[in-house]
Design a protein around this motif. Structure first.
Motif, PDB file in Angstrom:
ATOM      1  N   ASP A 317      61.741 -11.484 -24.987  1.00 26.85           N
ATOM      2  CA  ASP A 317      60.586 -12.347 -24.774  1.00 26.85           C
ATOM      3  C   ASP A 317      59.312 -11.611 -25.204  1.00 26.85           C
ATOM      4  N   THR A 444      70.673 -22.220 -19.182  1.00 30.68           N
ATOM      5  CA  THR A 444      69.472 -21.387 -19.192  1.00 30.68           C
ATOM      6  C   THR A 444      69.337 -20.648 -17.863  1.00 30.68           C
ATOM      7  N   ARG A 446      67.222 -18.854 -15.278  1.00 32.65           N
ATOM      8  CA  ARG A 446      65.840 -18.696 -14.817  1.00 32.65           C
ATOM      9  C   ARG A 446      65.841 -18.376 -13.325  1.00 32.65           C
ATOM     10  N   SER A 455      63.754 -14.702 -16.886  1.00 31.82           N
ATOM     11  CA  SER A 455      64.763 -15.506 -17.583  1.00 31.82           C
ATOM     12  C   SER A 455      65.769 -14.589 -18.249  1.00 31.82           C
ATOM     13  N   GLY A 460      67.119 -17.461 -22.444  1.00 34.39           N
ATOM     14  CA  GLY A 460      65.676 -17.675 -22.490  1.00 34.39           C
ATOM     15  C   GLY A 460      65.181 -17.823 -23.911  1.00 34.39           C
ATOM     16  N   ALA A 464      63.382 -21.253 -25.210  1.00 31.95           N
ATOM     17  CA  ALA A 464      61.951 -21.223 -25.488  1.00 31.95           C
ATOM     18  C   ALA A 464      61.593 -21.060 -26.968  1.00 31.95           C
ATOM     19  N   ARG A 465      62.486 -20.464 -27.761  1.00 31.08           N
ATOM     20  CA  ARG A 465      62.047 -20.076 -29.097  1.00 31.08           C
ATOM     21  C   ARG A 465      63.028 -20.439 -30.214  1.00 31.08           C
TER      22      ARG A 465
END
Length: 635
Positions: A317, A444, A446, A455, A460, A464-465
């Motif tokens: 992240d 996921t 979390r 996460s 994660g 998210a990406r």
């Protein structure tokens, strides 16, 4: 007795089954059906005891056996290629027999076994290589040199495919092993309390049975490459004299191949797969998030079978990277060395190292840098429970903040971290149904820790990406212990949550093949309304009779929690009837809870419906496992 073939000639059977080089019988080239482990061992034992004329005579004898089918040697047969007089081979030192066993969850042990076999051959030793799942453990007493590479599953347990081998070795039927030399390479993950526990168990037990170590066991963390290479090199030096010329023998592998045929893209060189789609499967109000991710493999050359896994190498992240840089009071641009390359510190944190969960290695490193009494008290075997609790409650960022080190440089900080490892996900699609694509089902991760949201590294990243048209580094990891049977065989598939992923691939494959075998799915999740993963697809499979039956268990829809094992017990009579009809059982999901609970339920079904005692039920399921009719893939 027939006269031997004339010396200086070589016999080649018409079918190309065998070729015997004489003078000394040093090699066999097998181009026909592969030999079993027992047959190959007998051939090697016989070959070392034969003189040149005996070897030549036997070549004709076996040729006659192959052509006549009655085991009667043909009369003297001359081949068509004169080789001239045979010169007696120089006497060479006796080489001990060598067996290499591996137990693998993710393919690492299998790949290392292949590398070890190649190193042995370079020293003039032809090994037998076997998956523990295929090896007959009663052969242990006949071994001479035994090398074992095994991973550890969960809290000190062996790989599921190796469970039968461990059960025998640790049981009362295990033979004495005086005269056997051995060594263990143990693979593990130091974030678990019983690090390399499976390898340690085998090492202690073989010594207890009287075997002698060739060299001490080596315990490897997830960055196992360097210590495993050192172990292989040192072992090879002890096995036998270096071969002056390359061996004529072909590589013979028993059981499953030590590693799949290498593709252009693999773990060390992953393919950058474009994201086609990334959807949330769970509905509004769900207490969790599960995603369906579709990736393109077009142009990669990667192939897979139902039951295989996809390895995915995530990036950390970027918010965590920035937070860590601030806590260290370091910038991202300083160059650091990472194995054979140089890159900026920020990039190293983002793509090369595990910077989320703290490990005992990081704890030791940080204790030495900070001289903290509290961290020092967590080191050593006596502090195991306290250390596990501390590491569970603190990530790397928490430890850095709580125990700061003034003036630390980037390279020194990295010395305490482990390399970032790929994550494996069961493939949720059939290549026959979705060519050039691979689908994943990912939950996921979390949670909150120390007052902050956290996460999972890979889940994660996906959540998210991993937008459509972005790319993810991937490779295929074969799973030979989770395979569909013949199309006419019935199958019972048991899974909870994302453990249903491979069954989607199974049914897609069977639909494309037009398979006639019955299929029964037991699926469990939290809530019917929000967590019924792939509901419409299962309904379509039922309508098309690709799926014969389906039982579901939604644990949070009622006060009394119902899980898949309860559904198995409710359907005990029919489940047992399917088993008696030759059904193959598959279990996929959580290894800590699901697998043992399902196993206990199956044992109850077999015991009660088959009117067997507890021991009889255990033997029934063990026999299914030995026959590859009971296969488990857990995480």
């Amino acid at each position: 007795m027939p006269e031997p073939l004339e010396r200086g000639w070589i016999f080649r059977p018409a079918e190309g089954i065998a070729r015997a080089y004489f003078g000394t019988m040093t090699a066999l080239d097998f181009s026909g059906p592969g030999l079993s482990e027992e047959q190959w061992r007998q051939v090697k034992t016989l070959a070392t005891s034969l003189g040149s004329e005996q070897a030549v005579w036997l070549s004709g004898y076996f040729a006659g056996f192959a052509e006549g089918g009655r085991g009667i040697a043909v009369e003297a047969l001359r081949g068509s290629v004169p080789l001239g007089p045979v010169v007696a081979a120089p006497t060479t030192p006796s080489v001990r027999t060598l067996t290499i066993l591996y137990g693998s969850e993710t393919g690492n042990s299998a790949a290392l076994a292949k590398a070890l076999a190649e190193a042995a051959r370079a020293k003039g030793v032809e090994p037998i290589v076997a998956d523990m799942a295929d090896y007959k453990p009663r052969r242990l007493k006949d071994e001479q040199d035994l090398l074992i590479i095994t991973s550890t599953h969960g809290e000190g347990e062996p790989p599921l495919s190796a469970a039968g081998f461990f059960e025998f070795v640790e049981g009362r039927k295990a033979p004495r092993l005086e005269g056997v030399r051995y060594s263990i390479l143990a693979l593990g993950d130091s974030t678990y309390e019983f690090f390399c526990g499976a390898g340690k168990r085998l090492d202690d037990r073989l010594a207890e049975l009287g075997a002698t170590r060739i060299r001490d066991r080596v315990d490897c963390d997830i960055d196992y490459e360097d210590p495993s290479a050192d172990w292989i090199s040192s072992i090879a030096e002890k096995l036998g004299p270096a071969a002056a010329t390359p061996s004529l023998a072909s590589s013979i592998v028993v059981g499953h191949p030590a590693a799949p045929v290498a593709a252009a893209f693999d773990k060390r060189n992953p393919f950058l797969a474009p994201v086609i789609d990334n959807l949330v499967l769970t509905g509004r109000g769900s207490s969790k998030e599960t995603r369906h991710v579709e990736l393109s493999l077009e142009g990669s050359g990667l192939s897979f079978e139902p039951g295989d896994a996809l390895g995915l190498t995530p990036r950390n992240d970027p918010v965590l990277v920035e937070t860590l840089l601030q806590a260290l009071n370091l910038g991202p641009d300083a160059n650091v060395s990472v194995k054979d390359r140089t890159l900026p510190f920020g990039d190293a944190l983002a793509e090369a190292f595990e910077i989320t969960a703290a490990t005992p290695r990081f704890l030791d490193h940080w204790a030495e840098l900070t001289k903290s009494n509290e961290l020092e008290s967590l080191r050593g075997e006596d502090a195991r429970e306290a250390r596990v609790a501390f590491l569970g409650a603190n990530h790397v960022i928490d430890i850095v903040r709580r125990f700061p080190v003034a003036g630390i440089d980037a390279q020194t900080f990295l010395a305490g971290l482990r390399p970032l490892q790929p994550r494996l996900y069961s493939i949720a699609s059939s290549a026959a149904a979705a060519p050039d694509e691979v689908h994943l089902t990912v939950s996921t991760v979390r949670y909150d820790l120390n007052g902050e949201p956290r996460s999972g590294v890979a889940s994660g990243h996906l959540a998210a990406r991993a937008e459509p048209d972005s790319t993810l580094p991937v490779y295929v990891q074969a799973n030979p212990h989770f395979r569909l049977p013949d199309d006419d065989k019935p199958i019972i598939m048991i899974g909870a949550g994302t453990g249903v992923a491979p069954y989607r691939a199974f049914l897609q494959e069977r639909e494309m093949r037009g398979a006639g075998g019955k299929a029964w799915l037991f699926f469990g999740e939290r809530n019917f309304d929000s967590d019924f993963l792939y509901q419409t697809e299962w309904q379509d499979f039922l309508k098309e009779d690709v799926l014969s039956r389906m039982n579901v268990a939604f644990s949070r829809d009622r006060a009394e929690k119902i899980y898949v094992q309860h559904r198995l017990l409710e359907e005990a009579r029919d489940v047992y009837a399917w088993l008696e009809d030759g059904a193959h059982i598959y279990v996929c999901g959580d290894g800590a809870k699901l697998a043992p609970d399902v196993h206990a339920a199956l044992a109850t079904v077999v015991r009660e419906q088959g009117r067997l005692g507890e021991d009889g039920a255990g033997e029934y399921l063990s026999a299914m496992q030995a026959d590859h009719r009971y296969q488990i893939d857990v995480y």
